[in-house]
Motif scaffolding. Structure first.
Motif, short mmCIF file in Angstrom:
data_model
loop_
_atom_site.label_atom_id
_atom_site.label_comp_id
_atom_site.label_asym_id
_atom_site.label_seq_id
_atom_site.Cartn_x
_atom_site.Cartn_y
_atom_site.Cartn_z
N THR A 1 8.83 49.14 -34.08
CA THR A 1 8.34 48.79 -32.67
C THR A 1 7.07 49.91 -32.42
OG1 THR A 1 9.79 50.66 -31.66
CG2 THR A 1 10.80 48.54 -31.94
N PRO A 2 6.24 49.59 -31.62
CA PRO A 2 5.09 50.60 -31.59
C PRO A 2 5.49 51.95 -31.43
CG PRO A 2 4.83 48.56 -30.14
CD PRO A 2 6.12 48.34 -30.58
N ILE A 3 6.41 52.32 -30.68
CA ILE A 3 6.79 53.68 -30.61
C ILE A 3 7.40 54.29 -31.84
CG2 ILE A 3 6.98 53.46 -28.00
CD1 ILE A 3 9.71 54.08 -28.22
N ARG B 1 14.06 47.21 -34.58
CA ARG B 1 15.00 46.28 -34.16
C ARG B 1 15.06 45.48 -34.90
NH1 ARG B 1 12.34 41.87 -30.56
NH2 ARG B 1 10.25 42.24 -30.68
N PRO C 1 2.03 54.59 -27.79
CA PRO C 1 2.63 55.31 -28.93
C PRO C 1 2.49 56.93 -29.00
CG PRO C 1 1.17 53.56 -29.67
CD PRO C 1 1.24 53.60 -28.40
N ALA D 1 4.48 58.17 -26.18
CA ALA D 1 5.78 58.26 -26.43
C ALA D 1 6.16 59.12 -27.53
CB ALA D 1 6.03 56.75 -27.16
N ASN E 1 12.90 48.64 -28.20
CA ASN E 1 11.92 49.36 -28.65
C ASN E 1 12.59 50.32 -29.48
OD1 ASN E 1 9.18 49.02 -27.19
ND2 ASN E 1 10.79 48.61 -25.74
N ILE F 1 14.48 52.91 -28.90
CA ILE F 1 14.65 54.40 -28.16
C ILE F 1 15.52 54.96 -28.48
CG2 ILE F 1 14.61 55.47 -26.01
CD1 ILE F 1 12.44 53.32 -25.01
N PRO G 1 8.61 51.25 -21.90
CA PRO G 1 9.05 52.48 -22.95
C PRO G 1 8.94 53.92 -22.52
CG PRO G 1 8.09 50.54 -24.03
CD PRO G 1 7.66 50.31 -22.64
N LEU H 1 11.61 56.79 -21.23
CA LEU H 1 11.61 58.06 -22.11
C LEU H 1 11.53 58.99 -21.05
CD1 LEU H 1 9.17 57.50 -25.12
CD2 LEU H 1 11.71 57.90 -25.25
#
Lengths: 356, 366
Positions: free
Chosen positions: A336-338, A342, B10, B13, B44, B46, B222, B226
């Protein structure tokens, strides 16, 4: 975590257990479609024999006849509405079969067409669709050589269904197939994804968003010929139609027993597709395309392949999105971009808009 | 793109994740209430990027997941009637009832239609005067105003052939139930941003005070998620418990008074069963008595349909964070995304479905 999990049972649910009759999802290009093919059609038509053309499970089948290597494919079109931004059921039907042949590495040559017409369909509309088909065939360099027409009672069809079938010639030395991918291969996609599916959805009953999104329906034989003609080691080709990019990557990962890793930030998702998908709760990776190809190529050839694709207007937006890996065979993973990961699952059937 | 890209940046993030890592000194268990936030977290990755010890418990805020089996069975019974056009949000079609889903009803000839706005169902009723048109009005406070509008619009148009199958649920009673549970583990909440867009924030102040638990109203991109997590953790580390708004671009303290007025006019509070969790008092909305004529359950006499949940499904414990999905005996055996026994295995962002996918990856990689 529990030690009692039976991992063997996870990817092979009991065949066709869930639905005793056909539901729309069986045509959605997801797991239900796959079940029908693997558990009903293939065993019935091959008698369980391995190595038959049907068991290749490509976009088309490779067969030999009279010393020539041929590709054959067929496709049926039931799209609603019949006219949508960027095309209609006619050019979709021609391009669909042309592209299935091209994805076998073949030069598409001849098509057949079958019409199921519903009583009451205006002749002017049929004329328009047929003219579009003729133009699409000319553009793709194929001839429509035979066909069939049936008419059904009013109320027993959706105006018009079209089936096309086609034959193409596979050049000597070309060996492209969903089972030919090796770890290390680079995954290329020929341009922006999600356009066709969103274009059709944007004009479907009940959904009115004013986005200017046009279907990408187009013949891909030229792109494939350019890649193969330049000696690019292309291992697999697929046009990501129903089920989108996600289903295509899944099928190839399964056939070649490799994993696939993609970088989500590299995916060419046009802003208007992203906005529509965000609005509806859809994932662009699962939305249909009708004029894009996914190519798995040898890593040394990837840069050159991109140059070749980008030199053609139909491949101008080509990018590399990931690689085939030896880890986690059959599983497609997105970074994923961050920076998270997944699993990109194969959906049961078509995506459904999410409530929240 | 405005409101999408800038909330998925990003670089920002990474900065937020670094801030979070620098904030945390010990383990914490947070719950995001809303299924939309769970979706963002899973989509994402996370949860994998948070410091060890920060656990996200996926809450009961997916309306598709918590709509009770009984209501699904009633929907199926109504949708199967020949005179009915049954309209629903798309993702309800695959949710299994006791032995069926709406797709199967459709395959047997039932007229089941996906609509993108509840008001489309009213238009369908207008266009089909010879049919009974039913809309499946589910969801949290977020979808309630539009669902309520269907009744007002049908009334204004004098449509006798429209009715609503209502199964609305409410966030504050769910938080109360989770905090009152003797086995509770949740130490801070991300409240559902769009619920608060409608309802405002005032309902949450008493919860913060009563349970001394931080609640941060949080958005869905996202960076929103966060930031919500960061703010809850900062409070926890400092020993504070306050109501905070990390989603000011969509949420004001008083919410949307017009929408609240519509909802208050059409709906009234009722006890509600939550799939996999059980009955929570005063946790839902039903049609107010003066709108009972639009109640599909009464019109089609399906209130007699009463069904029980699977005994094998432990989704209630999963939704409260008491067990991990893999600790349920049915997980991956009787219960898979294809054949879900319980709510969290149904939708792709349900906790069990998310675990299922993750374990698939682990199994394939090992």
């Amino acid at each position: 975590m529990s030690e009692h999990l039976d991992l063997e049972n996870w990817t092979c649910p009991v065949p066709l257990r869930d639905y005793p009759s056909i539901v729309l999802g069986h045509g959605g290009g997801g797991r239900l479609s796959g079940d029908l093919i693997r558990h009903l059609f293939v065993p019935a038509f091959t008698g369980g024999a391995d190595g038959t053309p049907l068991a290749q499970l490509g976009d088309g089948a490779l067969v030999e006849a009279g010393g020539a290597r041929l590709a054959m494919s067929t496709d049926t079109f039931v799209v609603r509405p019949r006219f949508f931004p960027g095309g209609n059921i006619g050019d979709l039907a021609v391009n669909g079969t042309v592209n299935d042949l091209a994805m076998c590495g073949a030069t598409p040559l001849y098509l057949t067409v079958g019409f199921v017409l519903e009583e009451g369909l205006p002749l002017a509309e049929l004329g328009l669709i047929v003219d579009t088909m003729a133009a699409a065939a000319r553009m793709a360099g194929v001839q429509i050589v035979t066909g069939d027409t049936k008419v059904v009672d009013a109320g027993h069809g959706d105006g018009l269904y079209v089936t096309t079938a086609g034959v193409g010639l596979v050049p000597d030395g070309v060996r492209v197939g969903p089972d030919q991918v090796r770890p290390g291969d680079v995954v290329l996609v020929s341009g922006p994804i999600g356009l066709h599916g969103i274009a059709v959805m944007s004009v479907r009953e009940g959904l009115e968003f004013g986005a200017d999104i046009v279907s990408d329906t187009a013949p891909l034989g030229g792109l494939v010929a350019a890649l193969l003609g330049a000696g690019i080691r292309v291992h697999a080709l697929r046009d990501p139609t129903r089920g989108g990019l996600a289903a295509t990557l899944h099928e190839i990962a399964g056939s070649s027993q490799v994993g696939v890793e993609i970088a989500e930030s590299a995916l060419p998702v046009p802003p208007e597709v992203r906005a529509a998908c965000g609005f509806l709760g859809l994932d662009p990776m699962y939305v249909a395309n009708e004029g894009k190809l996914v190519a798995f190529v040898a890593p040394e050839d990837a840069a050159r392949a991109l140059d070749i694709l980008r030199a053609n207007p139909l491949g101008a937006g080509a990018v590399a999105i990931g690689t085939a890996v030896a880890d986690h065979p059959e599983v497609v993973v997105a970074r994923t971009p961050i920076g998270g990961t997944r699993v990109v699952d194969l959906p049961l059937a078509e995506q459904l808009p999410r409530i929240c | 793109m405005k409101y999408l890209d800038e909330f998925a940046d990003p670089v920002v993030a990474r900065r937020l994740l670094n801030d979070i890592a620098a904030t945390v000194t010990r383990p914490w268990a947070l719950m995001e209430v809303c299924g939309g936030q769970t979706h963002t977290i899973i989509r994402n990755g996370i949860d994998q990027l948070l410091p060890d010890g920060v656990e996200m418990i996926h809450g009961p805020g997916c309306p598709v997941c918590v709509t009770p089996l009984e209501t699904i069975d009633r929907a199926l019974a109504i949708a199967a009637r020949p005179e009915v056009i049954f309209c629903s949000f798309g993702d309800m079609l695959r949710v299994p009832g006791s032995s069926d889903d709406l797709f199967r009803v459709k395959s047997r000839g039932g007229d089941v239609r996906v609509v993108y706005s509840p008001l489309d169902a009213v238009r369908i009723a207008q266009a089909n005067p010879g049919k009974q048109v039913v809309f499946f009005g589910i969801g949290f406070e977020t979808t309630a105003p539009a669902n309520a509008m269907t009744v007002l619009l049908a009334d204004r148009l004098g449509l006798a052939n429209f009715s609503l199958l209502v199964s609305h649920v409410l966030v504050p009673p769910a938080i109360t139930a989770i905090m009152d549970s003797p086995t509770r583990r949740v130490q801070g909440f991300l409240a559902a941003g769009h619920v608060c867009t409608v309802m405002g924030m005032s309902e949450y102040q008493p919860l913060v005070e009563r349970y001394q638990v931080p609640i941060v109203v949080t958005g869905f991109e996202p960076l929103d998620v966060l930031e919500g997590i960061r703010r809850v953790l900062v409070q926890l580390e400092q020993g504070r418990a306050e109501l905070d708004n990390a989603y000011p671009r969509a949420v004001s303290r008083e919410g949307n008074p017009e929408a609240r007025k519509v909802v208050a006019d059409v709906f009234t509070v009722t006890d509600r069963n939550w799939r996999g969790i059980g009955a929570i008092p005063n946790s839902g909305w039903r049609l107010a008595d003066r709108w009972a004529g639009y109640d599909a359950e009464q019109r089609f006499d399906v209130t007699g349909i009463v069904t029980a949940e699977s005994e094998h499904c432990r989704s209630g414990e999963v939704l409260q964070g008491l067990i991990k999905p893999v600790q349920c005996e049915a997980f991956g055996v009787e219960c898979t995304p294809r054949n879900p026994l319980g709510a969290p295995m149904v939708s792709s962002e349900g906790a069990c479905a998310a675990y299922y996918q993750f374990r698939r990856l682990q199994a394939a990689a090992s």
